[in-house]
Design an enzyme around this catalytic site. Sequence first.
Site, mmCIF file in Angstrom:
data_model
loop_
_atom_site.group_PDB
_atom_site.id
_atom_site.type_symbol
_atom_site.label_atom_id
_atom_site.label_comp_id
_atom_site.label_asym_id
_atom_site.label_seq_id
_atom_site.Cartn_x
_atom_site.Cartn_y
_atom_site.Cartn_z
ATOM 1 N N GLU A 252 0.883 -1.168 0.000
ATOM 2 C CA GLU A 252 0.000 0.000 0.000
ATOM 3 C C GLU A 252 0.918 1.215 0.000
ATOM 4 O O GLU A 252 1.600 1.468 0.992
ATOM 5 C CB GLU A 252 -0.907 -0.023 1.232
ATOM 6 N N GLU A 465 -5.915 -5.321 0.209
ATOM 7 C CA GLU A 465 -6.185 -5.906 1.520
ATOM 8 C C GLU A 465 -7.588 -5.473 1.920
ATOM 9 O O GLU A 465 -8.210 -4.650 1.255
ATOM 10 C CB GLU A 465 -5.118 -5.478 2.533
HETATM 11 P P1 NAD Z 1 8.757 5.056 4.106
HETATM 12 O O1 NAD Z 1 8.606 4.249 2.869
HETATM 13 O O2 NAD Z 1 9.887 6.011 4.192
HETATM 14 O O3 NAD Z 1 8.917 4.102 5.376
HETATM 15 C C1 NAD Z 1 7.976 3.096 5.687
HETATM 16 C C2 NAD Z 1 8.667 1.980 6.438
HETATM 17 O O4 NAD Z 1 9.604 1.332 5.590
HETATM 18 C C3 NAD Z 1 9.434 2.437 7.665
HETATM 19 O O5 NAD Z 1 9.240 1.488 8.692
HETATM 20 C C4 NAD Z 1 10.873 2.433 7.179
HETATM 21 O O6 NAD Z 1 11.818 2.255 8.191
HETATM 22 C C5 NAD Z 1 10.865 1.234 6.251
HETATM 23 N N1 NAD Z 1 11.895 1.228 5.219
HETATM 24 C C6 NAD Z 1 12.450 2.300 4.594
HETATM 25 N N2 NAD Z 1 13.352 1.878 3.665
HETATM 26 C C7 NAD Z 1 13.355 0.520 3.719
HETATM 27 C C8 NAD Z 1 14.087 -0.499 3.011
HETATM 28 N N3 NAD Z 1 14.967 -0.203 2.061
HETATM 29 N N4 NAD Z 1 13.837 -1.785 3.327
HETATM 30 C C9 NAD Z 1 12.928 -2.110 4.279
HETATM 31 N N5 NAD Z 1 12.232 -1.203 4.973
HETATM 32 C C10 NAD Z 1 12.424 0.102 4.702
HETATM 33 O O7 NAD Z 1 7.363 5.777 4.308
HETATM 34 P P2 NAD Z 1 6.984 6.862 5.411
HETATM 35 O O8 NAD Z 1 7.700 8.125 5.068
HETATM 36 O O9 NAD Z 1 7.161 6.253 6.752
HETATM 37 O O10 NAD Z 1 5.417 7.045 5.149
HETATM 38 C C11 NAD Z 1 4.877 7.962 4.260
HETATM 39 C C12 NAD Z 1 4.533 7.293 2.943
HETATM 40 O O11 NAD Z 1 3.678 6.186 3.162
HETATM 41 C C13 NAD Z 1 3.773 8.181 1.984
HETATM 42 O O12 NAD Z 1 4.275 7.994 0.687
HETATM 43 C C14 NAD Z 1 2.341 7.673 2.050
HETATM 44 O O13 NAD Z 1 1.546 7.930 0.930
HETATM 45 C C15 NAD Z 1 2.573 6.226 2.253
HETATM 46 N N6 NAD Z 1 1.397 5.582 2.848
HETATM 47 C C16 NAD Z 1 0.600 4.804 2.069
HETATM 48 C C17 NAD Z 1 -0.541 4.197 2.607
HETATM 49 C C18 NAD Z 1 -1.483 3.347 1.781
HETATM 50 O O14 NAD Z 1 -2.328 2.682 2.356
HETATM 51 N N7 NAD Z 1 -1.368 3.340 0.472
HETATM 52 C C19 NAD Z 1 -0.834 4.381 3.947
HETATM 53 C C20 NAD Z 1 0.004 5.184 4.715
HETATM 54 C C21 NAD Z 1 1.123 5.780 4.152
HETATM 55 C C1 6OH Z 2 -3.146 5.862 4.755
HETATM 56 O O1 6OH Z 2 -2.459 6.715 5.292
HETATM 57 C C2 6OH Z 2 -4.361 5.347 5.300
HETATM 58 C C3 6OH Z 2 -4.651 4.053 5.143
HETATM 59 C C4 6OH Z 2 -5.829 3.537 5.718
HETATM 60 C C5 6OH Z 2 -6.064 2.223 5.808
HETATM 61 O O2 6OH Z 2 -5.197 1.296 5.428
HETATM 62 C C6 6OH Z 2 -7.308 1.734 6.358
HETATM 63 O O3 6OH Z 2 -7.418 0.510 6.466
HETATM 64 O O4 6OH Z 2 -8.188 2.525 6.686
#
Ligand code: NAD
Ligand code: 6OH
Length: 484
Positions: A252, A465
Amino acid sequence: MKLIQNYIDGRFVRGVRDFADINPSNGRIIAQVTEADAAQVDQAIQAARRALGGEWGRIGVRERAARLHSVADAIEKRFDCFVQAEVADTGKPVSLASKLDVPRAAANFRVFADLAKLSGLESFQTHTPDGANALNYAIRKPLGVVAVITPWNLPLLLSTWKIAPALACGNAVVVKPSEETPATATLLAEAMQDAGIPNGVYNVVHGFGPESAGEFLTQHPDVNAITFTGESRTGAAIMKAAAPSVKPVSFELGGKNAAIIFADCNFEETLNGLRDAVFLNTGQVCLCAERVYVERQIFSSFVDALKQKAEDLKPGWPTDEETDFGPLISAQHREKVLSYFQLAKEEGATLVTGGGIPSFGDARDNGFYVQPTIYTGLSELARCVKEEIFGPVCHIAPFDSEEEAVAMANDTKYGLAASIWTSDLKRGHRVAQEMNVGITWVNCWFLRDLRTPFGGVGLSGIGREGGMHSLNFYSELNNICIRL
Ligand code: NAD
Ligand code: 6OH
């Protein structure tokens, strides 16, 4: 100073070195977090593997479901602790954590416990060419050890969204929470202990991504599957790490979500919907609308009204019940968001409101606040309209026809969510069906039913999911064919 520990094989264990956990509202260190090294990540994976061969592997789905309900009970019992920990780590308003994050964590366990318990098996009666009959039925088996890697914006909500169905299907998990928001994953270990979840079924390893716990997990040959929420480019790195051992992945990822507002919408409801869709959690929800398209007849009145809503938001202490707008997660993330504010200027945007840092005259000035921000006037090709900013900011553009709105909304490499605002339900259906996304809301936003498919297309993810889609990801099907 409080120490946030790893949780391996039922024990809280210290890692190899410590790093600071920062409160985003004042920049102060609130705890030390102990980072797991490669050997400890391996110990967590081996503990999870052993747990699969123990009591957890023997008890049936009925008992597993009962224990997952007990996890939900234990979360509810510690409700205030979870809320406080989440608020301190993320800087989100206490009203939001207690309304959204913590109740959803409990609901995640209840919904997937019930679903796993109540779901049936697929079966087919088959007629063979020689006139005999055969019976096919598919049983579900756990994948094994599942790595759960999650971001900082909705830490407990998003990790339990994955942990609950993984456990409901009989897997064991190793969780790597975001380095920015480690507290609730360790607190959840206490709830697991209360609920009688056997040692090794739930493990937590703290640390970072590259060359740290995240990468140690994704590269490990004994991890059977990876479920990840976070940035699209992190998803790409994880896919690469998972490739040599051909692990299933569920991703996601990011979004650059559009809202399409027609002139016939219910103006007040749409305005309130958009205030949330743009600014909830300081814009740090993957589903937030950063691109807003408004039918020309109401463009100026809508821009003015949303400006007013933005200016009415009260940036405040997250622990204050009245606060509806908190800081960004970190100094680094604020630098990123501010760099987009600068870029918007360079790209020729008109600033409607915000665009800077609020001033408080107290310790909040050391926190990571920015103002709720609205721009107009950018080309659809501008980087600020194309790239995910992940802050409390949107660009509003006018449109003249439904076709034009659909084309602009779909002109993105992302494809997570869209929202459509109209009183004409026929049009609502029609436009919704045109959206190249995984989730479309009509006259609402982030209205969740946990049984529905959730995920994105393009750069926004792989797989779905939610409901049976989660059970399908977190289990393997073994089809059994019996010639009768
Ligand atoms: P991120 O990708 O920087 O980090 C997420 C997780 O991945 C952290 O636990 C980090 O330590 C880990 N990580 C980073 N590099 C890694 C690697 N090379 N191998 C394994 N693990 C690694 O994301 P963030 O900055 O924590 O969150 C913000 C981002 O998440 C935004 O882009 C947002 O859109 C996205 N997001 C998406 C959803 C969704 O449901 N689609 C939900 C929430 C957040
Ligand atoms: C993203 O930041 C939000 C995700 C939300 C869910 O995955 C959910 O189950 O509501």
